[in-house]
Design a protein around this motif. Sequence first.
Motif, PDB file in Angstrom:
ATOM      1  N   GLY A 126       0.867  -1.185   0.000  1.00  0.00           N
ATOM      2  CA  GLY A 126       0.000   0.000   0.000  1.00  0.00           C
ATOM      3  C   GLY A 126       0.901   1.231   0.000  1.00  0.00           C
ATOM      4  N   PRO A 127       0.334   2.407   0.239  1.00  0.00           N
ATOM      5  CA  PRO A 127       1.175   3.594   0.412  1.00  0.00           C
ATOM      6  C   PRO A 127       2.178   3.362   1.557  1.00  0.00           C
ATOM      7  CG  PRO A 127      -1.113   4.209   0.125  1.00  0.00           C
ATOM      8  CD  PRO A 127      -1.107   2.719   0.273  1.00  0.00           C
ATOM      9  N   LEU A 128       3.297   4.088   1.527  1.00  0.00           N
ATOM     10  CA  LEU A 128       4.389   3.772   2.451  1.00  0.00           C
ATOM     11  C   LEU A 128       4.323   4.559   3.768  1.00  0.00           C
ATOM     12  CD1 LEU A 128       7.186   3.376  -0.245  1.00  0.00           C
ATOM     13  CD2 LEU A 128       6.096   1.572   1.105  1.00  0.00           C
ATOM     14  N   THR A 129       3.152   5.083   4.104  1.00  0.00           N
ATOM     15  CA  THR A 129       3.002   5.963   5.270  1.00  0.00           C
ATOM     16  C   THR A 129       3.398   5.289   6.589  1.00  0.00           C
ATOM     17  OG1 THR A 129       1.050   6.713   4.044  1.00  0.00           O
ATOM     18  CG2 THR A 129       1.431   7.700   6.203  1.00  0.00           C
ATOM     19  N   ASN A 130       2.872   4.108   6.865  1.00  0.00           N
ATOM     20  CA  ASN A 130       3.211   3.428   8.133  1.00  0.00           C
ATOM     21  C   ASN A 130       4.705   3.165   8.217  1.00  0.00           C
ATOM     22  OD1 ASN A 130       0.572   3.138   9.065  1.00  0.00           O
ATOM     23  ND2 ASN A 130       0.310   1.071   8.231  1.00  0.00           N
ATOM     24  N   ILE A 131       5.274   2.729   7.102  1.00  0.00           N
ATOM     25  CA  ILE A 131       6.691   2.326   7.116  1.00  0.00           C
ATOM     26  C   ILE A 131       7.568   3.562   7.335  1.00  0.00           C
ATOM     27  CG2 ILE A 131       8.503   1.108   5.837  1.00  0.00           C
ATOM     28  CD1 ILE A 131       6.254  -0.436   4.373  1.00  0.00           C
ATOM     29  N   ALA A 132       7.180   4.674   6.721  1.00  0.00           N
ATOM     30  CA  ALA A 132       7.932   5.922   6.923  1.00  0.00           C
ATOM     31  C   ALA A 132       7.857   6.353   8.388  1.00  0.00           C
ATOM     32  CB  ALA A 132       7.373   7.015   6.023  1.00  0.00           C
ATOM     33  N   MET A 133       6.688   6.223   8.975  1.00  0.00           N
ATOM     34  CA  MET A 133       6.522   6.590  10.397  1.00  0.00           C
ATOM     35  C   MET A 133       7.390   5.690  11.278  1.00  0.00           C
ATOM     36  SD  MET A 133       4.244   9.045  10.853  1.00  0.00           S
ATOM     37  CE  MET A 133       3.417   8.814  12.397  1.00  0.00           C
ATOM     38  N   LEU A 134       7.396   4.412  10.961  1.00  0.00           N
ATOM     39  CA  LEU A 134       8.204   3.463  11.742  1.00  0.00           C
ATOM     40  C   LEU A 134       9.674   3.873  11.722  1.00  0.00           C
ATOM     41  CD1 LEU A 134       8.496   0.541  13.097  1.00  0.00           C
ATOM     42  CD2 LEU A 134       9.121  -0.200  10.799  1.00  0.00           C
ATOM     43  N   LEU A 135      10.200   4.142  10.515  1.00  0.00           N
ATOM     44  CA  LEU A 135      11.626   4.438  10.383  1.00  0.00           C
ATOM     45  C   LEU A 135      11.975   5.780  11.007  1.00  0.00           C
ATOM     46  CD1 LEU A 135      12.048   3.188   6.707  1.00  0.00           C
ATOM     47  CD2 LEU A 135      12.608   1.955   8.815  1.00  0.00           C
ATOM     48  N   ALA A 175       7.193   7.948   0.823  1.00  0.00           N
ATOM     49  CA  ALA A 175       8.086   7.165  -0.044  1.00  0.00           C
ATOM     50  C   ALA A 175       9.505   7.716   0.036  1.00  0.00           C
ATOM     51  CB  ALA A 175       7.565   7.193  -1.481  1.00  0.00           C
ATOM     52  N   LYS A 176       9.621   9.034   0.048  1.00  0.00           N
ATOM     53  CA  LYS A 176      10.964   9.650   0.095  1.00  0.00           C
ATOM     54  C   LYS A 176      11.695   9.248   1.372  1.00  0.00           C
ATOM     55  CE  LYS A 176      13.454  13.766  -1.109  1.00  0.00           C
ATOM     56  NZ  LYS A 176      13.982  13.289  -2.380  1.00  0.00           N
ATOM     57  N   ILE A 177      10.975   9.247   2.479  1.00  0.00           N
ATOM     58  CA  ILE A 177      11.599   8.855   3.756  1.00  0.00           C
ATOM     59  C   ILE A 177      12.095   7.404   3.670  1.00  0.00           C
ATOM     60  CG2 ILE A 177      11.089   8.347   6.186  1.00  0.00           C
ATOM     61  CD1 ILE A 177       9.225  10.841   6.130  1.00  0.00           C
ATOM     62  N   VAL A 178      11.254   6.538   3.113  1.00  0.00           N
ATOM     63  CA  VAL A 178      11.624   5.113   3.047  1.00  0.00           C
ATOM     64  C   VAL A 178      12.819   4.925   2.094  1.00  0.00           C
ATOM     65  CG1 VAL A 178      10.821   2.809   2.371  1.00  0.00           C
ATOM     66  CG2 VAL A 178       9.295   4.353   3.646  1.00  0.00           C
ATOM     67  N   PHE A 179      12.767   5.570   0.931  1.00  0.00           N
ATOM     68  CA  PHE A 179      13.834   5.383  -0.068  1.00  0.00           C
ATOM     69  C   PHE A 179      15.186   5.867   0.460  1.00  0.00           C
ATOM     70  CE2 PHE A 179      10.587   5.997  -3.784  1.00  0.00           C
ATOM     71  CZ  PHE A 179       9.949   4.830  -3.398  1.00  0.00           C
ATOM     72  N   ASN A 180      15.144   6.918   1.287  1.00  0.00           N
ATOM     73  CA  ASN A 180      16.397   7.517   1.768  1.00  0.00           C
ATOM     74  C   ASN A 180      16.733   7.110   3.200  1.00  0.00           C
ATOM     75  OD1 ASN A 180      17.283   9.415  -0.512  1.00  0.00           O
ATOM     76  ND2 ASN A 180      15.095   9.787  -0.321  1.00  0.00           N
ATOM     77  N   VAL A 183      17.753   1.709   4.767  1.00  0.00           N
ATOM     78  CA  VAL A 183      17.342   0.305   4.770  1.00  0.00           C
ATOM     79  C   VAL A 183      17.300  -0.158   3.313  1.00  0.00           C
ATOM     80  CG1 VAL A 183      15.495  -1.334   5.367  1.00  0.00           C
ATOM     81  CG2 VAL A 183      15.919   0.668   6.818  1.00  0.00           C
ATOM     82  N   ARG A 184      17.736  -1.385   3.086  1.00  0.00           N
ATOM     83  CA  ARG A 184      17.724  -1.912   1.718  1.00  0.00           C
ATOM     84  C   ARG A 184      16.269  -2.004   1.227  1.00  0.00           C
ATOM     85  NH1 ARG A 184      21.357  -1.454  -2.039  1.00  0.00           N
ATOM     86  NH2 ARG A 184      20.493  -2.559  -3.813  1.00  0.00           N
ATOM     87  N   ILE A 185      16.015  -1.485   0.044  1.00  0.00           N
ATOM     88  CA  ILE A 185      14.657  -1.540  -0.491  1.00  0.00           C
ATOM     89  C   ILE A 185      14.643  -2.293  -1.816  1.00  0.00           C
ATOM     90  CG2 ILE A 185      13.749   0.521   0.666  1.00  0.00           C
ATOM     91  CD1 ILE A 185      14.340   2.138  -1.828  1.00  0.00           C
TER      92      ILE A 185
END
Length: 306
Positions: A126-135, A175-180, A183-185
């Motif tokens: 889904g959208p990467l909102t939860n994952i960005a918040m986690l990181l 998405a930007k938070i997750v990509f940068n 963590v390996r994506i």
Amino acid sequence: MNKKQVIIDTDPGIDDAVALAIALFSSEIDVKLITTVAGNVGLNHVTQNALKLLKFLNKDIPVAKGVGAPLIREIMDASSIHGETGMEGFIFEEPDDHLLLKEHAVNAMREVIMTSKESVTIIGIGPLTNIAMLLTMYPETKTAIKEIIFMGGSLTRGNSGVMSEYNIDFDPEAAKIVFNSGVRIVMVGLDLGLKALILPEDSTEIKEMNKVGDMFYHLFKRYRGGNMQNGLTMYDSTAIAYLLRPDIFDVVDTFMDVELTGKYTKGATIVDLEGFLNKESNATVCVDINQIEFKKWFLTSIKKCI
Ligand code: BDR
Ligand code: CA
């Protein structure tokens, strides 16, 4: 062989439902947690859909409800593709809430990641909102996560904007938070999903396979990701396929990022396949899929369901 320890972050969603069922009936995956995020439809609907699906599949997996809107933008909606409730086309029994955790998804993810003996893979469909918040909230999780495999982004054109794919377009800042994040994506993008097509004869075969196949057939009749005649797009299953069958993908290790402010390109993923930007690789990007092998894997996986 040790099972792969996995958290699935999802917005069910008809293709999400298929991906979840495949993961839950795979003998190679241990789904520790399902987290929900607003995306295809609103957070209450997607959370109910996850619970309904688990009841139907007879699987006791904890579910944690996550973030209900993009980090800074207005919410979008894909009910034209998945129906008003997000999983239109089949009448599911109402679930009770015994699988629904009290904790927020971000806290529940942290708990699973930090207490797991083996490193955990996050599958984002889904959208990467939860994952960005986690990181962001819990940076200590970064070294404990094996990798983040996400369905999203595009190497070419979009399905939400001219150049942007829905999951990324929904929340490009996340998405930007997750990509940068460091963590390996692994990006399994739209281009792959457009090749992972389920043709009419496959839908008919799936209908006859088992109870789950029959339920999917009903959802497929309502799904507008592609169409029954020319092929339905099984986007989110491609992320599970990568986890289990990376051998059927061609990949490139490179740098990728996302546009936040382009005049026409907000939410477009920038994948530096040619190395123009001279930046260190942060991603494994899937650039092709063996369609025949995907189809075989997909049908065999649904056969393993009840
Ligand atoms: C993605 O958007 C959603 O509609 C699907 O569930 C998939 O995750 C495809 O662009
Ligand atoms: Ca999805």
